[in-house]
Design a protein around this motif. Structure first.
Motif, PDB file in Angstrom:
ATOM      1  N   PRO A 126      43.188  28.242  -2.186  1.00 14.07           N
ATOM      2  CA  PRO A 126      43.814  26.968  -1.811  1.00 14.07           C
ATOM      3  C   PRO A 126      44.269  26.240  -3.074  1.00 14.07           C
ATOM      4  CG  PRO A 126      41.653  27.243  -0.771  1.00 14.07           C
ATOM      5  CD  PRO A 126      41.753  28.265  -1.860  1.00 14.07           C
ATOM      6  N   ILE A 127      45.545  25.908  -3.155  1.00 14.85           N
ATOM      7  CA  ILE A 127      46.061  25.348  -4.402  1.00 14.85           C
ATOM      8  C   ILE A 127      46.604  23.924  -4.265  1.00 14.85           C
ATOM      9  CG2 ILE A 127      46.619  27.593  -5.383  1.00 14.85           C
ATOM     10  CD1 ILE A 127      49.597  26.968  -4.695  1.00 14.85           C
ATOM     11  N   ALA A 128      47.012  23.510  -3.072  1.00 11.14           N
ATOM     12  CA  ALA A 128      47.644  22.193  -2.936  1.00 11.14           C
ATOM     13  C   ALA A 128      47.353  21.610  -1.564  1.00 11.14           C
ATOM     14  CB  ALA A 128      49.159  22.297  -3.153  1.00 11.14           C
ATOM     15  N   LYS A 129      47.119  20.302  -1.544  1.00  8.97           N
ATOM     16  CA  LYS A 129      46.862  19.580  -0.294  1.00  8.97           C
ATOM     17  C   LYS A 129      47.767  18.350  -0.244  1.00  8.97           C
ATOM     18  CE  LYS A 129      43.339  16.516  -2.195  1.00  8.97           C
ATOM     19  NZ  LYS A 129      42.018  15.903  -2.021  1.00  8.97           N
ATOM     20  N   PRO A 130      48.002  17.790   0.932  1.00 11.72           N
ATOM     21  CA  PRO A 130      48.813  16.569   1.022  1.00 11.72           C
ATOM     22  C   PRO A 130      48.106  15.403   0.329  1.00 11.72           C
ATOM     23  CG  PRO A 130      48.594  17.619   3.164  1.00 11.72           C
ATOM     24  CD  PRO A 130      47.614  18.287   2.255  1.00 11.72           C
ATOM     25  N   ARG A 131      48.881  14.564  -0.313  1.00 12.51           N
ATOM     26  CA  ARG A 131      48.324  13.392  -0.988  1.00 12.51           C
ATOM     27  C   ARG A 131      47.894  12.341   0.038  1.00 12.51           C
ATOM     28  NH1 ARG A 131      52.708  11.580  -3.567  1.00 12.51           N
ATOM     29  NH2 ARG A 131      52.338  12.771  -5.466  1.00 12.51           N
ATOM     30  N   ASN A 132      46.651  11.857  -0.122  1.00 11.35           N
ATOM     31  CA  ASN A 132      46.126  10.786   0.735  1.00 11.35           C
ATOM     32  C   ASN A 132      46.303  11.081   2.218  1.00 11.35           C
ATOM     33  OD1 ASN A 132      45.480   9.238  -1.576  1.00 11.35           O
ATOM     34  ND2 ASN A 132      47.551   8.394  -1.646  1.00 11.35           N
ATOM     35  N   HIS A 133      46.027  12.317   2.588  1.00 11.63           N
ATOM     36  CA  HIS A 133      46.273  12.753   3.965  1.00 11.63           C
ATOM     37  C   HIS A 133      45.114  13.658   4.388  1.00 11.63           C
ATOM     38  CE1 HIS A 133      49.336  13.274   7.195  1.00 11.63           C
ATOM     39  NE2 HIS A 133      48.608  14.343   7.426  1.00 11.63           N
ATOM     40  N   PHE A 134      44.296  13.189   5.320  1.00 14.85           N
ATOM     41  CA  PHE A 134      43.106  13.937   5.709  1.00 14.85           C
ATOM     42  C   PHE A 134      43.104  14.203   7.212  1.00 14.85           C
ATOM     43  CE2 PHE A 134      42.040  11.615   1.869  1.00 14.85           C
ATOM     44  CZ  PHE A 134      41.483  12.608   1.079  1.00 14.85           C
ATOM     45  N   ASP A 135      42.336  15.204   7.608  1.00 17.86           N
ATOM     46  CA  ASP A 135      42.210  15.559   9.019  1.00 17.86           C
ATOM     47  C   ASP A 135      41.088  14.748   9.654  1.00 17.86           C
ATOM     48  OD1 ASP A 135      44.055  17.413   8.266  1.00 17.86           O
ATOM     49  OD2 ASP A 135      42.836  19.181   8.700  1.00 17.86           O
ATOM     50  N   GLY A 166      53.601  13.722  -0.650  1.00 21.53           N
ATOM     51  CA  GLY A 166      53.563  14.620  -1.790  1.00 21.53           C
ATOM     52  C   GLY A 166      52.344  15.523  -1.708  1.00 21.53           C
ATOM     53  N   PHE A 167      52.211  16.406  -2.681  1.00 15.61           N
ATOM     54  CA  PHE A 167      51.078  17.330  -2.719  1.00 15.61           C
ATOM     55  C   PHE A 167      50.333  17.195  -4.040  1.00 15.61           C
ATOM     56  CE2 PHE A 167      54.085  19.349   0.233  1.00 15.61           C
ATOM     57  CZ  PHE A 167      53.255  19.483   1.336  1.00 15.61           C
ATOM     58  N   VAL A 168      49.015  17.398  -3.994  1.00 15.90           N
ATOM     59  CA  VAL A 168      48.159  17.280  -5.172  1.00 15.90           C
ATOM     60  C   VAL A 168      47.209  18.478  -5.204  1.00 15.90           C
ATOM     61  CG1 VAL A 168      48.284  14.761  -5.244  1.00 15.90           C
ATOM     62  CG2 VAL A 168      46.497  15.866  -3.872  1.00 15.90           C
ATOM     63  N   PRO A 169      46.568  18.742  -6.352  1.00 12.62           N
ATOM     64  CA  PRO A 169      45.676  19.906  -6.450  1.00 12.62           C
ATOM     65  C   PRO A 169      44.440  19.794  -5.569  1.00 12.62           C
ATOM     66  CG  PRO A 169      46.329  19.110  -8.628  1.00 12.62           C
ATOM     67  CD  PRO A 169      46.768  18.067  -7.651  1.00 12.62           C
TER      68      PRO A 169
END
Length: 290
Positions: free
Chosen positions: A84-93, A237-240
């Motif tokens: 897993p390399i990138a996730k949405p910024r400030n965005h959670f399930d 955006g996406f963050v690490p």
């Protein structure tokens, strides 16, 4: 396995969690185009209607890049060495425990002795967190009758059609629903943990381009075309993904899987229970939500 085009060039394969591809399929085709242009690598995008088919295809080693829900990316990392390399910024399930406004259920205390619960699939983090919400409310799991619909839209339909008392609804599905539909739902409880997230995961055949791909994703919000695409698919955006996040979600998923497989409700519950407590329901494709 990677395929080749008529020129003999290797083609990488990309797929997305069914909830996201179902919600904005054109946007994800455009994401595929954006990534292959920036990587200089031919890529083919394929969508799936359900969790089982998508998960089986990835586990059969058919994909090199997956935008996966947290329950699945833990499996892909453990079984196939995906990273897993990138996730949405400030965005959670997060999970909403919802009922129809036509019921008398206003809060947890109003739930009946036998509770019909709609859930998309037992092997999802949304299901796990939904169970945790009920656990925190001291709801005996033996009171639960699950209707597994195969999708979050199916959960929405089951609630609105009165086939269940409550449903585990992915917060994004609630947020993207029309105002008319939201007005027909009552939120009984919700999670607010901000720890679980979808992530882009790269498989072994794409690891050599991992750093380049990560930079493409991280820099999308810095160019006009990337900003438009991000809006189309609903992100800023996406963050690490950090090592601590990987460890935390892996531990939670492993504990859930082992606990879910080991639990014997007949032995742990004070209530009588039989096999009819777990019901798989197929969605009626002709049934609507409006």
């Amino acid at each position: 396995m990677p395929t080749s085009n008529t020129a003999g060039e290797s083609i990488l394969h990309f797929t997305v969690d069914p909830n996201y591809s179902g919600k904005n399929l054109p946007g994800w085709f455009l994401m595929n185009t954006y990534l292959q242009r920036h990587l200089g690598q031919a890529m083919r995008f394929q969508s799936y209607d359900g969790f089982d088919a998508c998960r089986a295809a990835v586990l059969a080693n058919q994909y090199d890049l997956v935008y996966a829900n947290p329950f699945d990316w833990v499996q892909y990392a453990q079984k196939l060495d995906f990273v897993p390399i990138a996730k949405p910024r400030n965005h959670f399930d997060e999970v909403y425990l919802c009922a129809s406004v036509t019921t008398q259920i206003q809060e947890i205390a109003d739930l009946p002795a036998r509770i019909r619960v709609a859930s998309a699939h037992p092997a999802t983090l949304i299901h796990m967190v939904g169970l945790f919400l009920l656990d925190k409310a001291d709801i005996d799991r033996a009171r639960l009758e699950f209707v597994f619909t195969g999708s979050y839209q199916g959960v929405l339909k089951a609630i609105l059609q009165g086939r269940v008392d409550v449903g585990f609804l992915f917060d994004e599905v609630y947020a993207s629903a029309s105002g008319l539909i939201r007005d027909r739902l009552r939120i009984i409880d919700r999670s607010n943990d901000a720890f679980a997230f979808h992530a882009f995961c790269v498989g072994p055949r794409l690891l050599s381009q991992q750093e380049r791909l990560a930079q493409v994703l991280f820099q999308m919000d810095q160019e006009a075309g990337g900003q438009v695409l991000l809006r189309d698919i609903g992100f800023s955006g996406f963050v690490p993904v950090t090592g601590d996040e990987l460890s935390c979600l892996t531990m939670l998923a492993d504990e859930y899987i082992s606990g879910h497989e080991a639990i014997d409700l007949r032995a742990t519950s004070s209530l009588a229970i039989d096999d009819s407590a777990f019901v798989a329901a197929r969605e009626d494709p002709d049934s609507g939500t409006t």
